[in-house]
Design a protein around this motif. Sequence first.
Motif: not given
Length: 423
Positions: A143-164
């Motif tokens: 996430h840190a490396q992709l965000s540094a080059i402008g990628a619109p990625v999102e790091l999800l918490s365990r609860a968010e990942a379980v929901q998705r």
Amino acid sequence: MTSDLASSLWHQTCRENPAFPDFSGEAAADLVVIGGGYTGCSAALRAAELGATVRLIEAEEIGSGGSGRNVGLANAGLWLPPEDINAELGAKTGSRLSALLAGAPEMVFSLIENHAIQCEPQRQGTLHCAHAPGGVKDLRRRHAQLSAIGAPVELLSRAEAVQRTGSDAVHGALFDPRAGTIQPLAYVRGLARAAASAGAQLHSNSPATGISRDGSGWQVTTPKGRLRASHLIMATNAYAREIAGYDAPQVIPVHYFQAATDPLPAPLLENILPGREGCWDTALVMSSWRLDQAGRLVIGGMGALDHCGSALHRSWLARKLAALYPELKDAALRSHWHGRIAMTTEHLPKILDLNGGLACFGYSGRGIGPGTLFGTRMAEALLNGDQSRLPVPPARGHAIAFAGLRSAYYETGATLTHLISDR
């Protein structure tokens, strides 16, 4: 079960089925393409759009290799995160490759729309899921490396990942909205149809048996004929065959297998991947899962289904499905199939300069976006005489020490992992 393409879900549900004759006689073209996968069909389409005469020959049917056996995740980027790519290629070349591949899903989905390819496109993003608490560290790094080059990625918490995902077995996820899923065999056959509509001539069941080069260009022989062309693209990747006069670049063959449930009932689909993202995990022996358009859960993992230990892969797959979704513990898995991946030691795709031709290989499990990009750019580079169009600088040669032993190592590791895990 066998690994024949006909045994796969993708073959059974493919809505793109153009027919192409085998090649016979003699013909001349500006470009001859060997291999009817994502790379070859993208190259043929782009070359025809540029006004070139094109002949594509495929040893079996279009998409019979890795393109027709793919998971169907149209990802942005490679398996390696950006800083690892830069460490291998240098900052300038690596950053350019990452930027080009960031736009690869847009290229794929635009081609699907422009050519009305019936391949179940769902651009809902992908989820790279932490298979264990320790996997979250890897996701944070990415996430840190992709965000540094402008990628619109999102790091999800365990609860968010379980929901998705609808699964308690995930411990977090990295969401990439640029990506999506497709029916992979239908996509490559749709590219082939589009190439033919643009003027390219495609031939199935026409393996190249010999290649030579003289002052007038390339000579390619098949069982029934001979082709002459100014330019050549070798796009066989993990499915290279023996061809007289051509030494295929060495790769590490790694296998990946899949199976699918029957279409799930609507109440289950309300909770299982309700957003229709495609998923894979952080495990060293990776797994993937996704839904197709009809609501089948397609699940897979590393390994081949053509050896005496393959029963371990199949039994693990059922356990993995139950671990992810206990409500599916009794679901039947059908249509087992596997495909071959071409890996390089650096996990990076390569282009070889053949002196008037180009060969591409080594997507290391990321064939859809990179294959489309590399095929398109190779056609442009050859026909325009401009190698700056290539995503990576071409090399003159490529070798991997002990490629066969490395392949056996991966298969043995996957088999042993599947013997003991998710019990």
